[in-house]
Design a protein around this motif. Structure first.
Motif, PDB file in Angstrom:
ATOM      1  N   VAL A   1      90.118  77.856 104.320  1.00 38.48           N
ATOM      2  CA  VAL A   1      89.424  77.672 103.015  1.00 38.48           C
ATOM      3  C   VAL A   1      89.966  76.806 102.235  1.00 38.48           C
ATOM      4  O   VAL A   1      89.147  75.975 101.751  1.00 38.48           O
ATOM      5  CB  VAL A   1      89.273  79.198 102.230  1.00 38.48           C
ATOM      6  N   LEU A   2      91.455  76.645 102.000  1.00 33.32           N
ATOM      7  CA  LEU A   2      92.066  75.482 101.424  1.00 33.32           C
ATOM      8  C   LEU A   2      91.853  74.140 101.973  1.00 33.32           C
ATOM      9  O   LEU A   2      91.661  73.190 101.317  1.00 33.32           O
ATOM     10  CB  LEU A   2      93.607  75.981 101.503  1.00 33.32           C
TER      11      LEU A   2
ATOM     12  N   TYR B   1      84.732  74.490  96.607  1.00 34.52           N
ATOM     13  CA  TYR B   1      85.179  75.210  95.188  1.00 34.52           C
ATOM     14  C   TYR B   1      84.638  76.523  95.288  1.00 34.52           C
ATOM     15  O   TYR B   1      85.213  77.423  94.829  1.00 34.52           O
ATOM     16  CB  TYR B   1      84.377  74.387  94.220  1.00 34.52           C
TER      17      TYR B   1
ATOM     18  N   MET C   1      86.606  78.775  97.587  1.00 36.35           N
ATOM     19  CA  MET C   1      87.722  79.184  97.091  1.00 36.35           C
ATOM     20  C   MET C   1      87.665  79.971  95.939  1.00 36.35           C
ATOM     21  O   MET C   1      88.428  80.986  95.769  1.00 36.35           O
ATOM     22  CB  MET C   1      88.556  77.595  96.721  1.00 36.35           C
TER      23      MET C   1
ATOM     24  N   ALA D   1      89.355  83.735  96.159  1.00 35.31           N
ATOM     25  CA  ALA D   1      90.460  83.882  95.090  1.00 35.31           C
ATOM     26  C   ALA D   1      90.212  85.341  94.156  1.00 35.31           C
ATOM     27  O   ALA D   1      91.142  85.849  93.845  1.00 35.31           O
ATOM     28  CB  ALA D   1      90.736  82.634  93.863  1.00 35.31           C
TER      29      ALA D   1
ATOM     30  N   SER E   1      91.485  78.941  90.657  1.00 34.38           N
ATOM     31  CA  SER E   1      91.296  79.238  92.125  1.00 34.38           C
ATOM     32  C   SER E   1      92.349  78.393  93.064  1.00 34.38           C
ATOM     33  O   SER E   1      92.729  79.235  94.079  1.00 34.38           O
ATOM     34  CB  SER E   1      89.795  79.219  92.547  1.00 34.38           C
ATOM     35  N   ASN E   2      91.928  77.299  93.124  1.00 34.05           N
ATOM     36  CA  ASN E   2      92.688  76.227  94.017  1.00 34.05           C
ATOM     37  C   ASN E   2      94.231  76.446  93.901  1.00 34.05           C
ATOM     38  O   ASN E   2      95.175  76.895  94.831  1.00 34.05           O
ATOM     39  CB  ASN E   2      92.504  74.929  94.146  1.00 34.05           C
TER      40      ASN E   2
ATOM     41  N   LEU F   1      95.101  80.185  95.161  1.00 33.24           N
ATOM     42  CA  LEU F   1      95.223  80.324  96.377  1.00 33.24           C
ATOM     43  C   LEU F   1      96.382  79.374  97.277  1.00 33.24           C
ATOM     44  O   LEU F   1      96.971  80.123  98.174  1.00 33.24           O
ATOM     45  CB  LEU F   1      93.812  79.842  97.260  1.00 33.24           C
ATOM     46  N   THR F   2      96.799  78.231  96.786  1.00 34.14           N
ATOM     47  CA  THR F   2      97.877  77.615  97.384  1.00 34.14           C
ATOM     48  C   THR F   2      98.966  78.318  97.074  1.00 34.14           C
ATOM     49  O   THR F   2      99.907  78.374  98.183  1.00 34.14           O
ATOM     50  CB  THR F   2      97.951  76.256  96.315  1.00 34.14           C
TER      51      THR F   2
END
Length: 159
Positions: free
Chosen positions: A99-100, A105, A108, A112, A128-129, A132-133
């Motif tokens: 997904v990353l 968007y 993600m 998230a 969200s990014n 998730l990271t």
């Protein structure tokens, strides 16, 4: 195609039974098959042409970016407890990485929200990014630490 007639000529010559006709035939055969690839559009040998094979050159692959090394100032805002990291296993880690890497968007945001609900964390859609990271990096480190102890969780259902 080339070595067969040359090896026959060499064997017959070594045994002392080589005659002129078989030597000329072997040399013409070897020359014809060696030069055949110069006279066809795709530069195929006769063996490749008869077998229907192609030599394909593949580009050299480069390693992709290690997602756990991404440094975003917003990422530092998220901290996860061991209980929150135990909610998912290696199978989910791989899906999260997909997904990353895709960078979609809406995907993600949905992932998230799902992870946030499961581990009890509030995630703003704009974060969200970063969320998730951060979760990916911490989950990967958590699973690697467990591996050193010989206790890796295969997926979220494993005990």
């Amino acid at each position: 195609e080339v070595f067969l007639p040359l090896s026959i000529i060499a064997a017959r010559g070594g045994a002392g039974v080589a005659d002129t006709l078989s030597t000329i035939f072997g040399l013409v055969w070897a020359l014809l098959f060696a030069l055949f690839l110069l006279f066809n559009r795709d530069r195929l040998r006769i063996g490749d042409l008869l077998a229907g094979t192609w030599v394909v050159e593949t580009p050299k692959l480069k390693l992709v970016e290690d997602l756990s090394r991404r440094r975003d100032p917003v990422v530092r805002r998220f901290h996860f407890s061991p209980a929150q990291l135990d909610a998912y296993g290696i199978a989910e880690l791989h899906k999260l990485e997909e997904v990353l890497r895709r960078g979609d968007y809406s995907a993600m945001k949905a992932v998230a929200e799902t992870i946030g609900r499961k581990i009890g964390a509030q995630v703003e859609p704009v974060d969200s990014n970063a969320f998730l990271t951060a979760y990916y990096g911490d989950l990967r480190a958590h699973l690697e630490r467990k591996l050193l102890l010989g206790n890796r969780k295969v997926d979220k259902y494993a005990r």
